[in-house]
Design a protein around this motif. Structure first.
Motif, PDB file in Angstrom:
ATOM      1  N   ASN A 103       0.847  -1.193   0.000  1.00 40.58           N
ATOM      2  CA  ASN A 103       0.000   0.000   0.000  1.00 40.58           C
ATOM      3  C   ASN A 103       0.883   1.243   0.000  1.00 40.58           C
ATOM      4  O   ASN A 103       1.506   1.584   0.997  1.00 40.58           O
ATOM      5  N   PHE A 104       0.935   1.940  -1.145  1.00 35.77           N
ATOM      6  CA  PHE A 104       1.737   3.141  -1.274  1.00 35.77           C
ATOM      7  C   PHE A 104       0.972   4.404  -0.870  1.00 35.77           C
ATOM      8  O   PHE A 104       1.567   5.474  -0.774  1.00 35.77           O
ATOM      9  N   TYR A 105      -0.326   4.275  -0.670  1.00 33.42           N
ATOM     10  CA  TYR A 105      -1.134   5.460  -0.471  1.00 33.42           C
ATOM     11  C   TYR A 105      -1.386   5.708   1.013  1.00 33.42           C
ATOM     12  O   TYR A 105      -0.910   4.963   1.875  1.00 33.42           O
ATOM     13  N   GLN A 106      -2.107   6.770   1.338  1.00 31.52           N
ATOM     14  CA  GLN A 106      -2.344   7.153   2.725  1.00 31.52           C
ATOM     15  C   GLN A 106      -3.699   6.702   3.254  1.00 31.52           C
ATOM     16  O   GLN A 106      -4.123   7.140   4.319  1.00 31.52           O
ATOM     17  N   HIS A 107      -4.369   5.860   2.513  1.00 33.26           N
ATOM     18  CA  HIS A 107      -5.624   5.283   2.966  1.00 33.26           C
ATOM     19  C   HIS A 107      -5.502   3.761   2.855  1.00 33.26           C
ATOM     20  O   HIS A 107      -4.780   3.250   1.995  1.00 33.26           O
ATOM     21  N   PRO A 108      -6.192   3.024   3.699  1.00 33.35           N
ATOM     22  CA  PRO A 108      -6.065   1.564   3.665  1.00 33.35           C
ATOM     23  C   PRO A 108      -6.804   0.937   2.497  1.00 33.35           C
ATOM     24  O   PRO A 108      -7.786   1.481   1.993  1.00 33.35           O
ATOM     25  N   TYR A 109      -6.299  -0.218   2.045  1.00 30.58           N
ATOM     26  CA  TYR A 109      -7.075  -1.091   1.182  1.00 30.58           C
ATOM     27  C   TYR A 109      -7.918  -1.959   2.120  1.00 30.58           C
ATOM     28  O   TYR A 109      -7.377  -2.593   3.028  1.00 30.58           O
ATOM     29  N   GLU A 110      -9.215  -2.016   1.887  1.00 32.16           N
ATOM     30  CA  GLU A 110     -10.094  -2.745   2.783  1.00 32.16           C
ATOM     31  C   GLU A 110     -10.601  -4.023   2.123  1.00 32.16           C
ATOM     32  O   GLU A 110     -10.986  -4.029   0.960  1.00 32.16           O
ATOM     33  N   ASN A 111     -10.566  -5.106   2.923  1.00 28.71           N
ATOM     34  CA  ASN A 111     -11.113  -6.405   2.489  1.00 28.71           C
ATOM     35  C   ASN A 111     -10.578  -6.813   1.115  1.00 28.71           C
ATOM     36  O   ASN A 111     -11.341  -7.172   0.215  1.00 28.71           O
ATOM     37  N   LEU A 112      -9.270  -6.747   0.949  1.00 29.33           N
ATOM     38  CA  LEU A 112      -8.674  -7.088  -0.345  1.00 29.33           C
ATOM     39  C   LEU A 112      -8.638  -8.599  -0.518  1.00 29.33           C
ATOM     40  O   LEU A 112      -8.158  -9.332   0.353  1.00 29.33           O
ATOM     41  N   ILE A 113      -9.147  -9.059  -1.642  1.00 27.88           N
ATOM     42  CA  ILE A 113      -9.196 -10.483  -1.972  1.00 27.88           C
ATOM     43  C   ILE A 113      -8.602 -10.684  -3.359  1.00 27.88           C
ATOM     44  O   ILE A 113      -8.835  -9.882  -4.266  1.00 27.88           O
ATOM     45  N   ILE A 114      -7.829 -11.747  -3.518  1.00 34.00           N
ATOM     46  CA  ILE A 114      -7.318 -12.134  -4.832  1.00 34.00           C
ATOM     47  C   ILE A 114      -7.701 -13.589  -5.076  1.00 34.00           C
ATOM     48  O   ILE A 114      -7.490 -14.459  -4.228  1.00 34.00           O
ATOM     49  N   ILE A 115      -8.277 -13.843  -6.241  1.00 33.63           N
ATOM     50  CA  ILE A 115      -8.716 -15.187  -6.599  1.00 33.63           C
ATOM     51  C   ILE A 115      -8.301 -15.449  -8.041  1.00 33.63           C
ATOM     52  O   ILE A 115      -8.205 -14.528  -8.846  1.00 33.63           O
ATOM     53  N   ALA A 116      -8.018 -16.698  -8.366  1.00 33.11           N
ATOM     54  CA  ALA A 116      -7.547 -17.027  -9.711  1.00 33.11           C
ATOM     55  C   ALA A 116      -8.142 -18.344 -10.176  1.00 33.11           C
ATOM     56  O   ALA A 116      -8.742 -19.100  -9.406  1.00 33.11           O
ATOM     57  N   THR A 117      -7.950 -18.629 -11.459  1.00 32.42           N
ATOM     58  CA  THR A 117      -8.391 -19.885 -12.060  1.00 32.42           C
ATOM     59  C   THR A 117      -7.177 -20.778 -12.273  1.00 32.42           C
ATOM     60  O   THR A 117      -6.153 -20.323 -12.794  1.00 32.42           O
ATOM     61  N   PHE A 118      -7.295 -22.036 -11.872  1.00 35.36           N
ATOM     62  CA  PHE A 118      -6.194 -22.978 -12.011  1.00 35.36           C
ATOM     63  C   PHE A 118      -6.604 -24.119 -12.928  1.00 35.36           C
ATOM     64  O   PHE A 118      -7.756 -24.563 -12.898  1.00 35.36           O
ATOM     65  N   PRO A 119      -5.695 -24.620 -13.763  1.00 32.77           N
ATOM     66  CA  PRO A 119      -6.035 -25.724 -14.672  1.00 32.77           C
ATOM     67  C   PRO A 119      -6.284 -27.019 -13.907  1.00 32.77           C
ATOM     68  O   PRO A 119      -5.919 -27.154 -12.731  1.00 32.77           O
ATOM     69  N   ALA A 120      -6.897 -27.972 -14.594  1.00 33.37           N
ATOM     70  CA  ALA A 120      -7.217 -29.252 -13.963  1.00 33.37           C
ATOM     71  C   ALA A 120      -5.971 -29.997 -13.512  1.00 33.37           C
ATOM     72  O   ALA A 120      -6.028 -30.829 -12.606  1.00 33.37           O
ATOM     73  N   SER A 121      -4.825 -29.712 -14.121  1.00 32.55           N
ATOM     74  CA  SER A 121      -3.583 -30.399 -13.772  1.00 32.55           C
ATOM     75  C   SER A 121      -2.937 -29.838 -12.510  1.00 32.55           C
ATOM     76  O   SER A 121      -1.916 -30.351 -12.048  1.00 32.55           O
ATOM     77  N   VAL A 122      -3.520 -28.777 -11.954  1.00 32.40           N
ATOM     78  CA  VAL A 122      -2.969 -28.154 -10.748  1.00 32.40           C
ATOM     79  C   VAL A 122      -4.026 -28.196  -9.642  1.00 32.40           C
ATOM     80  O   VAL A 122      -5.113 -27.640  -9.791  1.00 32.40           O
ATOM     81  N   LYS A 123      -3.700 -28.857  -8.550  1.00 32.99           N
ATOM     82  CA  LYS A 123      -4.606 -28.908  -7.415  1.00 32.99           C
ATOM     83  C   LYS A 123      -4.292 -27.747  -6.472  1.00 32.99           C
ATOM     84  O   LYS A 123      -3.135 -27.462  -6.191  1.00 32.99           O
ATOM     85  N   VAL A 124      -5.331 -27.100  -6.016  1.00 38.47           N
ATOM     86  CA  VAL A 124      -5.177 -26.001  -5.071  1.00 38.47           C
ATOM     87  C   VAL A 124      -6.220 -26.177  -3.975  1.00 38.47           C
ATOM     88  O   VAL A 124      -7.403 -26.389  -4.255  1.00 38.47           O
ATOM     89  N   LYS A 125      -5.770 -26.098  -2.738  1.00 34.12           N
ATOM     90  CA  LYS A 125      -6.681 -26.302  -1.624  1.00 34.12           C
ATOM     91  C   LYS A 125      -7.548 -25.077  -1.392  1.00 34.12           C
ATOM     92  O   LYS A 125      -8.736 -25.192  -1.079  1.00 34.12           O
ATOM     93  N   LYS A 126      -6.951 -23.893  -1.572  1.00 33.58           N
ATOM     94  CA  LYS A 126      -7.670 -22.647  -1.314  1.00 33.58           C
ATOM     95  C   LYS A 126      -7.322 -21.644  -2.400  1.00 33.58           C
ATOM     96  O   LYS A 126      -6.218 -21.099  -2.426  1.00 33.58           O
ATOM     97  N   ALA A 127      -8.259 -21.391  -3.306  1.00 37.52           N
ATOM     98  CA  ALA A 127      -7.986 -20.502  -4.430  1.00 37.52           C
ATOM     99  C   ALA A 127      -8.100 -19.033  -4.062  1.00 37.52           C
ATOM    100  O   ALA A 127      -7.526 -18.170  -4.722  1.00 37.52           O
ATOM    101  N   THR A 128      -8.847 -18.744  -3.004  1.00 37.33           N
ATOM    102  CA  THR A 128      -9.078 -17.349  -2.610  1.00 37.33           C
ATOM    103  C   THR A 128      -8.083 -16.939  -1.537  1.00 37.33           C
ATOM    104  O   THR A 128      -7.981 -17.583  -0.492  1.00 37.33           O
ATOM    105  N   LEU A 129      -7.354 -15.853  -1.804  1.00 40.79           N
ATOM    106  CA  LEU A 129      -6.424 -15.291  -0.826  1.00 40.79           C
ATOM    107  C   LEU A 129      -7.050 -14.043  -0.219  1.00 40.79           C
ATOM    108  O   LEU A 129      -7.367 -13.090  -0.931  1.00 40.79           O
ATOM    109  N   SER A 130      -7.223 -14.052   1.087  1.00 38.18           N
ATOM    110  CA  SER A 130      -7.817 -12.915   1.787  1.00 38.18           C
ATOM    111  C   SER A 130      -6.731 -12.147   2.529  1.00 38.18           C
ATOM    112  O   SER A 130      -6.057 -12.691   3.411  1.00 38.18           O
TER     113      SER A 130
END
Length: 318
Positions: free
Chosen positions: A239-266
């Motif tokens: 965070n480069f700015y003077q206000h907070p980022y609130e409830n930031l979530i990053i989610i992605a799509t993974f191919p069938a050849s890649v197993k992921v237990k938790k795709a959503t990063l909070s």
């Protein structure tokens, strides 16, 4: 009396003609020129003093979205903050409410934090009268901005501070992007044993371009990983700015050849100046290149909800 009336009428006509000529000829009035000069000098001087947020208060456009972008782009062109020793404005031309300025900057050359010389660099700027003030709307370091580029910035200057994360300009294709993102379902996991499909609601979020997100979000996969073994992919947010980022979530799509237990990063809330890391734990099962596709960030900033999609990242599976 008639003669006096004729003189008054004659003077009024002459004054009107002068107004028409000066108002429609594309020449700047002295007041406009002073306002343009002041805006450009304040923009460049604030940047040079490291006051990036102040510099952005004189700017509306798509070149710089957050303070870090401003700093990075100038630095990449050999003009780091604190290096400008002198600014000379010239080649000021105007078309209606849009003006073009060339800033000749005497820039110091540093080696090991010592000045060893100087070089002359040009910064080409387009300014536009928005409301009652002139603002910088485009910056180029390589070539003068074409006067045929007359796309006006459609901005209503608010009474409160302008949110730097969103361009108030007309975003080309912005509506299309928003439509494509509405209801977009992430993480299309088809392999057996996966949990329910993850999704994120971005129907009310303002779209942000990937180049803007890339300034403060970094996806860092390892150089290579082994098939069948767990690999960690770090995701950093600064965070480069003077206000907070609130409830930031990053989610992605993974191919069938890649197993992921938790795709959503909070990431939760990220305070000003804070860096936060979250990690995807993945298990790729097929050698070759596997893509982490459609990484999408959703967060709230300054009371407004934003979303945008980063470029895909790659896993080199051995």
């Amino acid at each position: 009396m008639v003669a006096l009336f004729e003189k008054v009428l004659s003077c009024a006509c002459i004054f009107f003609i002068i107004l028409v000529i000066t108002g429609g000829s594309g020449c700047l009035s002295s007041g406009s020129q002073e306002a343009i000069n002041e805006t450009v000098l304040n923009f460049l001087t604030s940047f040079n003093e490291g006051e990036f947020e102040t510099a952005l208060s004189y700017y509306e456009g798509t070149d710089f979205v957050v303070p870090a972008t401003l700093n990075l782009k100038f630095k990449n062109k050999g003009i780091p903050a604190g290096s400008i020793q002198q600014i000379t404005l010239n080649n000021i031309t105007v078309e209606d409410k849009v003006a073009y300025v060339t800033a000749d900057c005497n820039v110091s050359i540093f080696e090991r934090e010592k000045v060893v010389g100087s070089v002359q660099k040009q910064v080409y700027l387009r300014t536009q009268k928005i409301g009652s003030q002139w603002l910088v709307t485009k910056v180029d370091f390589d070539t003068p901005i074409s006067q045929s580029d007359m796309d006006s910035v459609n901005v209503t200057v608010p009474s409160t501070q302008i949110d730097p994360l969103v361009d108030n300009t007309t975003l080309i294709g912005g509506v299309s992007i928003a439509i494509l993102l509405v209801g977009f379902v992430i993480n299309k996991k088809k392999q057996a044993g996966c949990s329910a499909v993850s999704s994120v609601d971005i129907s009310n979020a303002v779209p942000v371009e990937s180049s803007a997100l890339a300034q403060f979000i970094k996806i860092m996969p390892p150089a290579q990983c082994a098939s069948g073994q767990i690999v960690e992919v770090d995701v950093w947010v600064k965070n480069f700015y003077q206000h907070p980022y609130e409830n930031l979530i990053i989610i992605a799509t993974f191919p069938a050849s890649v197993k992921v237990k938790k795709a959503t990063l909070s990431f939760g809330n990220i305070d000003p100046g804070e860096s936060v890391k979250q990690t995807w734990k993945l298990t790729p099962n097929v050698p070759g290149w596997a893509a982490i596709e459609e990484p999408t960030a959703v967060f709230k900033f300054g009371g407004t909800r934003y979303s945008g999609q980063l470029d895909q990242a790659w896993l080199n599976v051995q």
